[in-house]
Motif scaffolding. Sequence first.
Motif, PDB file in Angstrom:
ATOM      1  N   ASN A  88      35.270 106.966  46.710  1.00  0.00           N
ATOM      2  CA  ASN A  88      34.302 106.015  46.161  1.00  0.00           C
ATOM      3  C   ASN A  88      33.135 106.708  45.446  1.00  0.00           C
ATOM      4  N   TYR A 134      41.039  93.594  38.825  1.00  0.00           N
ATOM      5  CA  TYR A 134      39.979  92.601  38.971  1.00  0.00           C
ATOM      6  C   TYR A 134      39.789  92.283  40.445  1.00  0.00           C
ATOM      7  N   ASP A 135      38.554  92.341  40.905  1.00  0.00           N
ATOM      8  CA  ASP A 135      38.210  91.996  42.288  1.00  0.00           C
ATOM      9  C   ASP A 135      37.716  90.550  42.272  1.00  0.00           C
ATOM     10  N   ALA A 137      37.088  88.475  44.660  1.00  0.00           N
ATOM     11  CA  ALA A 137      36.056  88.146  45.652  1.00  0.00           C
ATOM     12  C   ALA A 137      34.656  88.449  45.107  1.00  0.00           C
ATOM     13  N   ASN A 138      34.511  89.591  44.403  1.00  0.00           N
ATOM     14  CA  ASN A 138      33.204  89.985  43.861  1.00  0.00           C
ATOM     15  C   ASN A 138      33.047  89.649  42.374  1.00  0.00           C
ATOM     16  N   LYS A 139      34.128  89.135  41.773  1.00  0.00           N
ATOM     17  CA  LYS A 139      34.146  88.775  40.348  1.00  0.00           C
ATOM     18  C   LYS A 139      33.725  89.948  39.468  1.00  0.00           C
ATOM     19  N   THR A 140      34.346  91.112  39.734  1.00  0.00           N
ATOM     20  CA  THR A 140      34.079  92.317  38.953  1.00  0.00           C
ATOM     21  C   THR A 140      35.381  93.054  38.675  1.00  0.00           C
ATOM     22  N   TRP A 141      35.374  93.878  37.638  1.00  0.00           N
ATOM     23  CA  TRP A 141      36.477  94.771  37.334  1.00  0.00           C
ATOM     24  C   TRP A 141      36.149  96.134  37.924  1.00  0.00           C
ATOM     25  N   ARG A 142      37.176  96.864  38.363  1.00  0.00           N
ATOM     26  CA  ARG A 142      36.980  98.176  38.988  1.00  0.00           C
ATOM     27  C   ARG A 142      38.082  99.118  38.515  1.00  0.00           C
TER      28      ARG A 142
END
Length: 169
Positions: A88, A134-135, A137-142
Motif C-alpha cells: 500500500n 473500481y472500488d 464501496a468508496n466510489k474510487t478507482w485504484r
Amino acid sequence: MRKFLLAAVAVSAIAGASAVAQTAATTDKMNSSTTQNGAAMRANPNDTIPPKAVTQEVPKNGPSFVTVQNTDMLSSNVVGLDIYNQQNNSIGKIQDIAFDASKQITGYILSVGGFLGMGTHYVAVDPNAVMVQYDAANKTWRATMNATKDQLKSAPEFKYSGQWTASRS
C-alpha cells in the motif's frame, strides 16, 4: 471611498493602455519582420512548416455508434491514478496511455519520483502489469502493481519527443 474608486480606475486604465501598447508593438514587429527575400515572416517559424501527412485513411462511412458497458474504463478514470504496491505504498502515477495503430492499449506511461515536475522519471509498462479496478464501496478507482519505486526508477526511461509532444499543451 471616492479616492479608492478613482485610484482603481486609474490603475486599470494604465494597465489596459500598456497591454494595448504591447499588442500594437508586437503586431508592428511581426508586420515589419521580413526574410532575406522580402517575404513576411510569421511570429512562430514552425507555422510555415506544413503538417505531416496523415498515415491512416479517414473512414469513408459515417460514424458507428457503440454502447459503452458499465464495466468499461474511461481514460479519464485511469490517467492521473496513483499506483500502489502490495504494501500500500505509492510507487508512481499513471501519466499517459499508449495505443498502437489498431487502437489497442500497448502500455501505461508512469511517472516516478520527482517533486513538482522536477526530476520525474517516466517509464512505459505493460498494461497487464497494472491492475486498475473500481472500488464501488468508496466510489474510487485504484491502481496496483507488483513493483517497488526503486524498480520503476531503474527501468528504461520513456522520453516524450517527436510525435508524442505534437498535441501536448
